[in-house]
Design a protein around this motif. Structure first.
Motif, mmCIF file in Angstrom:
data_model
loop_
_atom_site.group_PDB
_atom_site.id
_atom_site.type_symbol
_atom_site.label_atom_id
_atom_site.label_comp_id
_atom_site.label_asym_id
_atom_site.label_seq_id
_atom_site.Cartn_x
_atom_site.Cartn_y
_atom_site.Cartn_z
ATOM 1 N N ARG A 310 33.546 6.353 -10.927
ATOM 2 C CA ARG A 310 32.204 5.785 -10.700
ATOM 3 C C ARG A 310 31.409 6.340 -11.706
ATOM 4 O O ARG A 310 30.479 5.451 -12.292
ATOM 5 C CB ARG A 310 31.660 6.109 -9.467
ATOM 6 N N ILE A 311 31.039 7.717 -12.004
ATOM 7 C CA ILE A 311 29.956 8.189 -12.886
ATOM 8 C C ILE A 311 30.457 7.673 -14.300
ATOM 9 O O ILE A 311 29.392 7.153 -15.053
ATOM 10 C CB ILE A 311 30.012 9.596 -12.671
ATOM 11 N N ILE A 315 27.956 5.504 -16.584
ATOM 12 C CA ILE A 315 27.408 5.952 -18.055
ATOM 13 C C ILE A 315 27.893 5.352 -19.244
ATOM 14 O O ILE A 315 27.601 5.768 -20.312
ATOM 15 C CB ILE A 315 27.499 7.605 -18.048
ATOM 16 N N GLY A 316 28.855 4.475 -18.795
ATOM 17 C CA GLY A 316 29.545 3.832 -19.927
ATOM 18 C C GLY A 316 30.750 4.505 -20.763
ATOM 19 O O GLY A 316 31.126 4.107 -21.745
ATOM 20 N N ASP A 317 31.358 5.306 -20.453
ATOM 21 C CA ASP A 317 32.377 6.153 -20.840
ATOM 22 C C ASP A 317 33.808 5.478 -20.451
ATOM 23 O O ASP A 317 34.348 5.830 -19.451
ATOM 24 C CB ASP A 317 32.393 7.648 -20.207
ATOM 25 N N ILE A 318 34.071 4.269 -21.284
ATOM 26 C CA ILE A 318 35.136 3.374 -20.912
ATOM 27 C C ILE A 318 36.610 4.147 -20.896
ATOM 28 O O ILE A 318 37.315 4.020 -20.201
ATOM 29 C CB ILE A 318 35.170 2.231 -21.707
ATOM 30 N N GLU A 319 36.654 5.058 -22.055
ATOM 31 C CA GLU A 319 37.872 5.798 -22.151
ATOM 32 C C GLU A 319 38.151 6.718 -21.096
ATOM 33 O O GLU A 319 39.239 6.606 -20.534
ATOM 34 C CB GLU A 319 37.799 6.434 -23.591
ATOM 35 N N GLN A 320 37.175 7.548 -20.476
ATOM 36 C CA GLN A 320 37.257 8.463 -19.277
ATOM 37 C C GLN A 320 37.481 7.573 -18.114
ATOM 38 O O GLN A 320 38.143 8.158 -17.346
ATOM 39 C CB GLN A 320 35.936 9.385 -19.164
ATOM 40 N N TYR A 321 36.814 6.243 -18.064
ATOM 41 C CA TYR A 321 37.039 5.575 -16.961
ATOM 42 C C TYR A 321 38.361 5.238 -16.817
ATOM 43 O O TYR A 321 38.987 5.209 -15.782
ATOM 44 C CB TYR A 321 36.008 4.171 -16.935
ATOM 45 N N ALA A 322 39.012 4.593 -17.895
ATOM 46 C CA ALA A 322 40.373 4.302 -17.920
ATOM 47 C C ALA A 322 41.326 5.578 -17.517
ATOM 48 O O ALA A 322 42.359 5.193 -16.841
ATOM 49 C CB ALA A 322 40.982 3.753 -19.264
ATOM 50 N N ILE A 323 41.246 6.567 -18.057
ATOM 51 C CA ILE A 323 41.901 7.812 -17.675
ATOM 52 C C ILE A 323 41.754 8.246 -16.161
ATOM 53 O O ILE A 323 42.969 8.398 -15.582
ATOM 54 C CB ILE A 323 41.569 9.034 -18.715
ATOM 55 N N LEU A 324 40.745 7.990 -15.745
ATOM 56 C CA LEU A 324 40.684 8.291 -14.513
ATOM 57 C C LEU A 324 41.128 7.139 -13.014
ATOM 58 O O LEU A 324 41.703 7.645 -12.390
ATOM 59 C CB LEU A 324 38.902 8.358 -13.851
ATOM 60 N N GLN A 325 41.255 5.939 -13.715
ATOM 61 C CA GLN A 325 41.994 5.261 -12.964
ATOM 62 C C GLN A 325 43.419 5.584 -12.905
ATOM 63 O O GLN A 325 43.995 5.159 -12.038
ATOM 64 C CB GLN A 325 41.592 3.542 -13.970
ATOM 65 N N ARG A 326 43.941 5.784 -14.046
ATOM 66 C CA ARG A 326 45.192 6.307 -13.962
ATOM 67 C C ARG A 326 45.576 7.275 -13.108
ATOM 68 O O ARG A 326 46.462 7.226 -12.270
ATOM 69 C CB ARG A 326 45.912 6.447 -15.476
ATOM 70 N N GLU A 327 44.814 8.437 -13.199
ATOM 71 C CA GLU A 327 44.747 9.329 -12.196
ATOM 72 C C GLU A 327 44.727 8.978 -10.967
ATOM 73 O O GLU A 327 45.472 9.522 -10.128
ATOM 74 C CB GLU A 327 43.686 10.364 -12.643
ATOM 75 N N ILE A 328 43.751 8.134 -10.533
ATOM 76 C CA ILE A 328 43.724 7.243 -9.142
ATOM 77 C C ILE A 328 45.110 6.984 -8.508
ATOM 78 O O ILE A 328 45.394 7.326 -7.288
ATOM 79 C CB ILE A 328 42.513 6.869 -9.034
#
Length: 561
Positions: A310-311, A315-328
């Motif tokens: 969510r964070i 903040i617009g960190d798309i790369e980190q968001y994609a990594i976290l989605q895979r981890e989820i």
């Protein structure tokens, strides 16, 4: 003369000692008296009771009544001293079986309750749910509201860990009602806290917050920091999940929580999300790192991943968001596999009830046969011994067969019912139509399928389920559409989700009569496309891309227009 007196004393001394020993209490009487004494103080001094029970020589418990009484008291002492390893369940199974036919109603209720407690500790959740349910019903019939409340609380906990939140909520309510009738203020407080958690798990956030608000004052007045901490934590989470989220309230409540107890990984993650919503991105990132450091298991990590994603999106960190989605996804899959071990298999529960009923009938029949045999051929001891051995062998074989069947049933679950329900229903209706005596089969097919379509369309959560799946598959497209183009009507959004799911205009007009006809559906879709194109949404191109290249899902059994 003196010599003869001495000889007489030597002869009579051992005889007198034997006579005194014979007149003293027997080992069985001493064991019975000890158990009665332990029962009188087991609730106030369970540690002492357990120490005494462990010293009893079980070989002196010759009668079934004494052995069943001993097993029950020892199980109660283990529970009250928090020895929760489930290692005593076999003994309690024997005791519950004895009490079911010989014990008083109150002892029978206790036996089923503490057997269920041992089964729960051993991870036998289906068996535990059966016996807790039985104990709850028996306690309610006897107006033993304390045991009724405790059984309901345990059932709520079992269904909570199995992610069956609706059942958990039902038994949490029963627990509160029972403890109120019992008049135990402390247990009412704990039961209401469990109910507040159940409200939150069922997304009843208003009810959760209202109840927590009342509990906060009660826990403070009762000087119960444990319940107060749970109240603050649950309330803080509910505030941040509301629409719109109240992050200031969440931060304030978690600050108060940290005064009582250290923040867990989940609470650090919630705190970080609240900081992010407040606009303090730097502190939010620091807090999320603290949350990861506090995570101890997969469940903790998953909860931290969700808030971190969510964070990152905020903040617009798309790369980190994609990594976290895979981890989820990875953590969720692992958690689902683990949750299967805690879930209550309804099919297995039904099977256990059925097997118990059949076994009880067999046992009653066997008891009658044994009684007749004892009356008629009491002198044929050898025959009875052979018969007892054969019965024991058969019973072992039956138990072994039951265990094998139970293990097979545990591989399946409600998914079998869920998978077959739709297929069987459709095949049934089509078969009825095919063999209908009316020669106009096409009319019969049309009528039956029209009824079935109406039935499916009337399902309350169908639209929500479709929208949730579309959001998962297409990067929250429906959520973004609602947020960025608020002028759209709910009917437009529903039409768009059905369109993305793969329904044709004809199917939409059939399943969802509010769109009235194929032409009106097509016209409304054209107006929706125009509204999106004219909007100032950042994702307008993303939304419009679905109009030109719509996905088709084989599972929906529909095609492109």
């Amino acid at each position: 003369m003196n010599l003869s007196v001495r000889k007489l004393a030597l002869l009579l001394g051992p005889a007198a000692a034997l006579l005194l020993a014979a007149c003293g209490p027997s080992p069985r009487s001493r064991a019975s008296a000890t158990l009665d004494d332990v029962e009188s103080y087991i609730n106030v001094r369970p540690d002492s009771a357990l120490a005494v029970l462990q010293k009893i020589d079980t070989t002196m418990l010759h009668s079934s009544r004494l052995r069943a009484h001993y097993y029950l008291l020892r199980c109660i002492a283990l529970d009250k001293t928090y020895v929760d390893d489930g290692s005593f369940r076999k003994e309690m199974e024997w005791a519950a079986d004895w009490f079911s036919t010989h014990g008083r109603p109150d002892s029978r209720t206790k036996a089923y309750f503490y057997l269920a407690d041992q089964q729960k500790d051993a991870g036998e959740y289906a068996e535990a749910s059966v016996n807790f349910t039985r104990a709850q019903e028996m306690a309610e019939a006897q107006e033993n509201w304390f045991l009724s409340g405790m059984a309901s609380r345990n059932l709520s906990d079992i269904y909570f860990h199995g992610y069956d939140f609706s059942q958990s909520l039902e038994y949490a309510r029963k627990s509160v009602t029972a403890f109120k009738k019992n008049g135990s203020n402390a247990h009412v407080l704990y039961a209401r806290m469990q109910l507040a958690t159940a409200y939150f798990n069922n997304s009843l956030l208003k009810e959760c917050i209202d109840l927590c608000d009342s509990l906060r004052a009660e826990a403070t007045e009762a000087n119960n920091p444990g319940v107060l901490a749970d109240v603050l934590s649950t309330m803080a989470t509910a505030f941040i999940e509301r629409t719109p989220p109240q992050y200031d309230s969440t931060l304030c409540l978690l600050d108060r929580f940290s005064v009582l107890f250290p923040l867990t990984a989940q609470k650090h993650a919630i705190y970080a999300w609240a900081l992010c919503l407040k606009g303090d991105y730097e502190s939010a990132i620091q807090e999320i790192h603290v949350a990861y450091g506090a995570a101890n298991n997969i469940e903790d990590s998953l909860r931290v991943h969700i808030q971190a994603a969510r964070i990152a999106e905020k903040i617009g960190d798309i790369e980190q968001y994609a990594i976290l989605q895979r981890e989820i996804v990875t953590a969720s899959n692992a958690l689902v596999r683990n949750s299967i071990l805690h879930s209550v298999d309804r099919l297995q529960v039904h099977y256990l009830w059925e097997q118990e009923y059949k076994l009880k009938q067999i046992m009653q029949h066997n008891q009658f046969v044994v009684a007749v045999i004892i009356l008629i051929v009491c002198l044929l001891l050898g025959f009875l011994l052979v018969l007892a051995r054969m019965r024991k062998t058969r019973l072992k074989e039956k138990i072994r067969a039951n265990e094998e069947l139970s293990s097979k049933l545990s591989l399946y679950g409600t998914t079998v019912e869920e998978t077959l329900d739709f297929g069987f229903d459709v095949l049934n209706k089509l078969s009825d139509a095919y063999y209908h005596p009316n020669t106009a089969r096409e009319d019969v097919f049309r009528r039956i399928m029209k009824d079935y379509i109406s039935e499916v369309a009337a399902r309350e959560r169908l639209g929500d389920a479709i929208e949730q799946n579309i959001n998962i598959i297409h990067d929250d497209v429906i959520t973004k559409l609602r947020k960025e183009i608020p002028s759209l009507k709910e009917k437009d959004i529903k039409l768009f989700s059905l369109y993305l799911f793969g329904f044709s205009y004809k199917a939409i007009s059939e399943f969802f009569p509010e769109f009235s006809s194929v032409n009106s559906t097509y016209s409304r879709m054209s107006r929706l496309r125009k509204a999106i194109a004219e909007s100032k949404s950042d994702h307008a191109g993303f939304f419009l891309s679905f109009f030109d290249n719509r996905p088709t899902y084989s599972g929906t059994n529909v095609q492109k227009n």
